[in-house]
Design a protein around this motif. Structure first.
Motif, short mmCIF file in Angstrom:
data_model
loop_
_atom_site.label_atom_id
_atom_site.label_comp_id
_atom_site.label_asym_id
_atom_site.label_seq_id
_atom_site.Cartn_x
_atom_site.Cartn_y
_atom_site.Cartn_z
N ALA A 92 0.66 -1.22 0.03
CA ALA A 92 -0.04 -0.19 0.14
C ALA A 92 0.80 1.33 -0.27
O ALA A 92 0.39 2.37 -0.67
N VAL A 93 2.02 1.07 0.77
CA VAL A 93 2.82 2.37 0.94
C VAL A 93 3.51 2.75 -0.58
O VAL A 93 3.49 3.81 -1.03
N ILE A 94 3.88 1.39 -1.46
CA ILE A 94 4.43 1.89 -2.59
C ILE A 94 3.46 1.99 -3.72
O ILE A 94 3.49 3.00 -4.54
N THR A 95 2.01 1.81 -3.49
CA THR A 95 1.21 2.17 -4.34
C THR A 95 0.75 3.72 -4.21
O THR A 95 0.55 4.45 -5.23
N ASP A 96 0.83 4.04 -3.03
CA ASP A 96 0.42 5.51 -2.66
C ASP A 96 1.63 6.46 -3.22
O ASP A 96 1.39 7.57 -3.81
N ARG A 97 2.91 5.83 -3.12
CA ARG A 97 4.00 6.74 -3.65
C ARG A 97 3.77 6.87 -5.04
O ARG A 97 3.88 7.98 -5.62
N HIS A 110 6.18 -3.65 -20.14
CA HIS A 110 5.22 -4.88 -20.06
C HIS A 110 6.00 -5.53 -18.82
O HIS A 110 7.22 -5.64 -19.05
N HIS A 111 5.22 -6.18 -17.80
CA HIS A 111 5.80 -7.01 -16.72
C HIS A 111 4.86 -8.18 -16.40
O HIS A 111 3.38 -7.69 -16.64
N PRO A 112 5.16 -9.19 -15.92
CA PRO A 112 4.26 -10.19 -15.71
C PRO A 112 3.41 -10.08 -14.46
O PRO A 112 2.97 -10.98 -13.63
N TYR A 113 3.12 -8.75 -13.81
CA TYR A 113 2.44 -8.60 -12.65
C TYR A 113 1.20 -7.79 -12.84
O TYR A 113 1.02 -7.15 -14.01
N ARG A 114 0.44 -7.78 -11.85
CA ARG A 114 -0.93 -7.01 -11.96
C ARG A 114 -0.69 -5.84 -12.18
O ARG A 114 -1.82 -5.07 -12.91
N SER A 115 0.08 -5.22 -11.69
CA SER A 115 0.41 -3.61 -11.47
C SER A 115 1.84 -3.38 -11.46
O SER A 115 2.51 -4.26 -11.19
N LEU A 116 2.02 -2.15 -11.65
CA LEU A 116 3.52 -1.59 -11.50
C LEU A 116 3.80 -1.73 -9.97
O LEU A 116 5.14 -2.12 -9.84
N ALA A 117 2.97 -1.32 -9.40
CA ALA A 117 3.11 -1.33 -7.77
C ALA A 117 3.62 -2.99 -7.42
O ALA A 117 4.65 -3.19 -6.40
N ASP A 118 3.01 -3.94 -7.95
CA ASP A 118 3.43 -5.56 -7.70
C ASP A 118 4.73 -5.45 -8.31
O ASP A 118 5.53 -6.43 -7.50
N ALA A 119 5.07 -5.24 -9.60
CA ALA A 119 6.14 -5.49 -10.14
C ALA A 119 7.39 -4.73 -9.06
O ALA A 119 8.53 -5.56 -8.87
N LEU A 120 7.04 -3.57 -8.39
CA LEU A 120 8.23 -3.06 -7.76
C LEU A 120 8.48 -3.62 -6.42
O LEU A 120 9.48 -3.74 -5.88
#
Length: 459
Positions: A92-97, A110-120
């Motif tokens: 949640a902290v990463i998503t908010d950032r 493109h990455h194999p994750y649901r969102s950029l936050a998940d990839a990071l």
């Protein structure tokens, strides 16, 4: 040629035009492949740059007070080690950032994750293939990583995992995440680090140059109940009712005892269960290199002082802890492990009114313990009579010995013995021995009655 100059016209070099001509000169498929590789490399570099920015953002202290900042660091560590609630908080902290910076995706990425936050999150917090190990956390006591190999410890036994890292680079990334979130680094000058959590979980890391391969050992805090009745239950099988009554008698008559056993054989758990049987008002002092017993946390009413010593700091070594402890009216002193530096002072403590003290020693057999402690005492350079010292240790320091072993996948009290000094040497009188064939404990009733009677007469 420029008009009127008589010289050929100068043509400027264009990198873009040159690259276009190269692509036209190549077979169509080869040029397309190089373009795709360049694009993928560029996206990966963008992701790595953003990951580094997020890593530094997470590592920055948070909170108005020292306690709040320490709590945030604890949540970061727990997130890296796979605790679900803390992982959700940090995601949640990463998503908010990202929302605040209005970054929703990488350009063309493109990455194999649901969102950029998940990839990071996977890059700066996630445990890579260890995620698969942690998915089956039931009974998991320890994770041991050596290079790319992974071992899982359950029931005290290490087994090679079906999972392994693709490269040591992934292990080093996890190491750096853990130490960064603790304001530490693994560098060419310091190639190791340790991380301890408030629940007793502990991480030990070593890097290239100190060990042949990077290592990562995660030891989880798994035991929640500490009392002798629990250890008698079939689930644990550490002892039976007769052994429990014998140990209660040892506590009652305040015999000094020593516990031996291999790493992870249950020595600390047994000491903690024994201490749980004592009255809360009885003053106890513990001296450890790292807080593991956590008596104050698990038994908040207990009258306990817990020392955490640092042998590299002259002001906070075990010797200093002992000096202070002896002035704090201890009834019992619990020393996590006798080492060379503090052997003499522990012997003095056991012979000067602190009966009922407890410690652990690295030894193969109970018979070896007094000699091992004698050798440690002799290392301080003072002139001492070895035989006289060994007799003193046998009679007053190692009055009762307990050997712990992993038998049949369970941590067992393998042997309990009473120390005696006879004919110029140490002898151990067996009181209880675990019989693997009978799957139970054999008690020497006569020895037990005689020994306990002698103890009571000495009280």
């Amino acid at each position: 040629m420029k008009p009127g100059s008589g010289r050929p016209e100068e043509v400027r070099f264009s990198p873009a035009d040159y690259a276009a001509r190269l692509r036209l000169a190549m077979p169509e498929n080869e040029g397309a492949e190089i373009w795709r590789q360049d694009a993928a490399e560029s996206r990966n570099q963008d992701l790595q740059r953003l990951a580094e920015e997020i890593r530094n953002y997470l590592a920055a202290p948070r909170g108005m007070t020292e306690e709040e900042r320490k709590g945030y660091g604890e949540r970061l560590n727990r997130a890296v080690l796979g605790f679900p609630r803390e992982r959700a908080e940090i995601l949640a902290v990463i998503t908010d950032r990202l929302i605040r910076q209005r970054i929703h995706r990488l350009p063309g990425g493109h990455h194999p994750y649901r969102s950029l936050a998940d990839a990071l999150f996977a890059e700066v917090v996630g445990l890579n293939v260890l995620e698969l190990v942690l998915a089956n956390k039931e009974g998991l006591e320890e994770i041991q990583v050596v290079g790319t190999r992974i071992y899982e410890v359950r029931g005290g036994e290490a087994v090679m995992s079906e999972h392994r890292f693709a490269s040591v680079k992934e292990v080093e990334r996890i190491q750096q995440n853990l130490v960064l979130y603790n304001n530490d680094r693994i560098t060419p000058r310091k190639r190791w680090a340790e991380v301890s959590l408030s629940d007793g979980s502990r991480v030990t890391l070593t890097g290239f140059g100190f060990t042949a391969e990077p290592t990562l050992t995660i030891r989880f805090y798994t035991v929640r109940h500490y009392d002798l009745d629990t250890l008698c239950a079939e689930e644990y099988g550490t002892m039976d009712k007769q052994v429990k009554e014998l140990l209660l008698a040892v506590l009652h008559v305040r015999r000094n005892l020593v516990v031996i056993g291999a790493t992870n054989s249950g020595k600390t758990h047994l000491l903690k269960a024994l201490l749980a049987e004592l009255p809360d008002e009885e003053r106890i002092i513990t001296i450890e290199g790292r807080h593991e017993m956590m008596l104050g946390r698990d038994f908040p009413a207990m009258n306990v002082i817990e020392y955490e010593v640092d042998e590299e700091d002259p002001l906070h070594r075990s010797m200093q802890a002992f000096k202070l402890a002896l002035r704090q009216s201890p009834r019992r002193i619990v020393h996590a492990e006798i080492r060379d530096e503090d052997a003499n002072i522990y012997v003095r403590a056991c012979t000067r009114g602190h009966s009922g003290s407890m410690t652990t020693v690295h030894a193969n057999e109970l018979e070896d313990v007094p000699e091992a402690i004698t050798d440690m005492c002799m290392l301080d350079g003072r002139a001492m009579n070895a035989e006289r010292l060994a007799r003193r240790i046998t009679r007053y320091v190692t009055q009762v010995g307990i050997e712990m072993r992993i038998i049949g996948g369970k941590r067992r009290v393998a042997r309990i013995g009473a120390y005696e000094w006879r004919e110029g040497s140490t002898h151990v009188r067996n009181l209880a021995v675990y019989d693997e064939q009978r799957n139970g404990w054999m008690m020497d009733e006569e020895a037990v009655r005689g020994t306990i009677s002698g103890w009571k007469g000495a009280v």
